[in-house]
Design a protein around this motif. Structure first.
Motif, PDB file in Angstrom:
ATOM      1  N   UNK A   1       2.290   7.449   6.901  1.00  0.00           N
ATOM      2  CA  UNK A   1       1.151   7.481   5.998  1.00  0.00           C
ATOM      3  C   UNK A   1       1.631   7.933   4.632  1.00  0.00           C
ATOM      4  N   UNK A   2       1.213   7.181   3.603  1.00  0.00           N
ATOM      5  CA  UNK A   2       1.599   7.521   2.235  1.00  0.00           C
ATOM      6  C   UNK A   2       0.353   7.564   1.351  1.00  0.00           C
TER       7      UNK A   2
ATOM      8  N   UNK B   1       9.930   7.050  -1.854  1.00  0.00           N
ATOM      9  CA  UNK B   1       9.271   6.023  -2.664  1.00  0.00           C
ATOM     10  C   UNK B   1       7.824   6.435  -2.935  1.00  0.00           C
ATOM     11  N   UNK B   2       7.152   6.946  -1.913  1.00  0.00           N
ATOM     12  CA  UNK B   2       5.774   7.398  -2.074  1.00  0.00           C
ATOM     13  C   UNK B   2       5.692   8.512  -3.120  1.00  0.00           C
ATOM     14  N   UNK B   3       6.578   9.481  -3.030  1.00  0.00           N
ATOM     15  CA  UNK B   3       6.579  10.591  -3.998  1.00  0.00           C
ATOM     16  C   UNK B   3       6.771  10.059  -5.415  1.00  0.00           C
TER      17      UNK B   3
ATOM     18  N   UNK C   1      -5.021   2.175   3.591  1.00  0.00           N
ATOM     19  CA  UNK C   1      -5.682   3.085   4.540  1.00  0.00           C
ATOM     20  C   UNK C   1      -6.291   4.219   3.735  1.00  0.00           C
ATOM     21  N   UNK C   2      -7.603   4.257   3.692  1.00  0.00           N
ATOM     22  CA  UNK C   2      -8.272   5.293   2.913  1.00  0.00           C
ATOM     23  C   UNK C   2      -7.856   5.196   1.456  1.00  0.00           C
ATOM     24  N   UNK C   3      -7.465   6.336   0.889  1.00  0.00           N
ATOM     25  CA  UNK C   3      -7.018   6.344  -0.507  1.00  0.00           C
ATOM     26  C   UNK C   3      -5.533   6.029  -0.632  1.00  0.00           C
ATOM     27  N   UNK C   4      -4.849   5.878   0.488  1.00  0.00           N
ATOM     28  CA  UNK C   4      -3.417   5.594   0.466  1.00  0.00           C
ATOM     29  C   UNK C   4      -3.097   4.354   1.279  1.00  0.00           C
ATOM     30  N   UNK C   5      -2.031   4.460   2.064  1.00  0.00           N
ATOM     31  CA  UNK C   5      -1.561   3.314   2.846  1.00  0.00           C
ATOM     32  C   UNK C   5      -0.884   3.785   4.117  1.00  0.00           C
TER      33      UNK C   5
END
Length: 153
Positions: A12-13, A144-146, A108-112
């Motif tokens: 989750x990111x 990458x997410x950060x 997914x929601x506010x992320x992925x």
């Protein structure tokens, strides 16, 4: 015992799926800038960045050891935020007859949710599952997410 195997991981990111996918499919050469502990370099050997059929060469660290891989981008699906790679040269082929990687990011929601799938065929039954590569993907995904979410902060 089957020599064919599959390993999967979900991460989750916070970053949008399309942005994560764009880095993986179109700008993998930037990953070494945001995840230098995992990826030291990524170069294009044939084709163009972000195009199926292109051949890219990776220098990476796997289980603490510097290794290399040459991959062909088999498919890019921008609607599904999915990229498929096939390893054609490198250290992984010392243990596996073939090795494929599919990376898909789903909103997914506010992320992925980033789903990695590794399919492979071991050269013999004493070869372990590629848990080190799974951990490499996990670390690289978090880096990458950060990077993507830090740009917006």
């Amino acid at each position: 015992m089957s020599l064919v195997g599959k390993s999967e991981i979900d991460v989750e990111i916070k970053a949008p799926a399309a942005e994560f996918h764009e880095v993986i499919s179109g700008r993998p050469h930037h990953i070494s800038n945001v995840s230098p502990a995992h990826i030291q370099s990524c170069e294009i050997h044939e084709g163009e960045w972000g195009k199926p059929g292109s051949v890219i060469f990776w220098n990476y660290t796997h289980d603490g050891v510097p290794e290399t891989a040459k991959e062909i981008i088999e498919a890019i699906d921008n609607e599904k935020n999915s990229t498929t790679f096939k390893v054609i040269e490198g250290h992984l082929l010392e243990k596996y007859k073939n090795f494929h990687i599919v990376v898909q990011a789903t909103p997914k929601g506010e992320g992925s949710l980033v789903h990695w799938t590794f399919t492979y065929e071991k050269l013999h039954e004493n070869i372990p599952q590629p848990q080190g590569i799974v951990q490499l993907a996990l670390g690289m995904t978090k880096d990458i997410d950060a990077h993507l979410t830090e740009q917006k902060a």
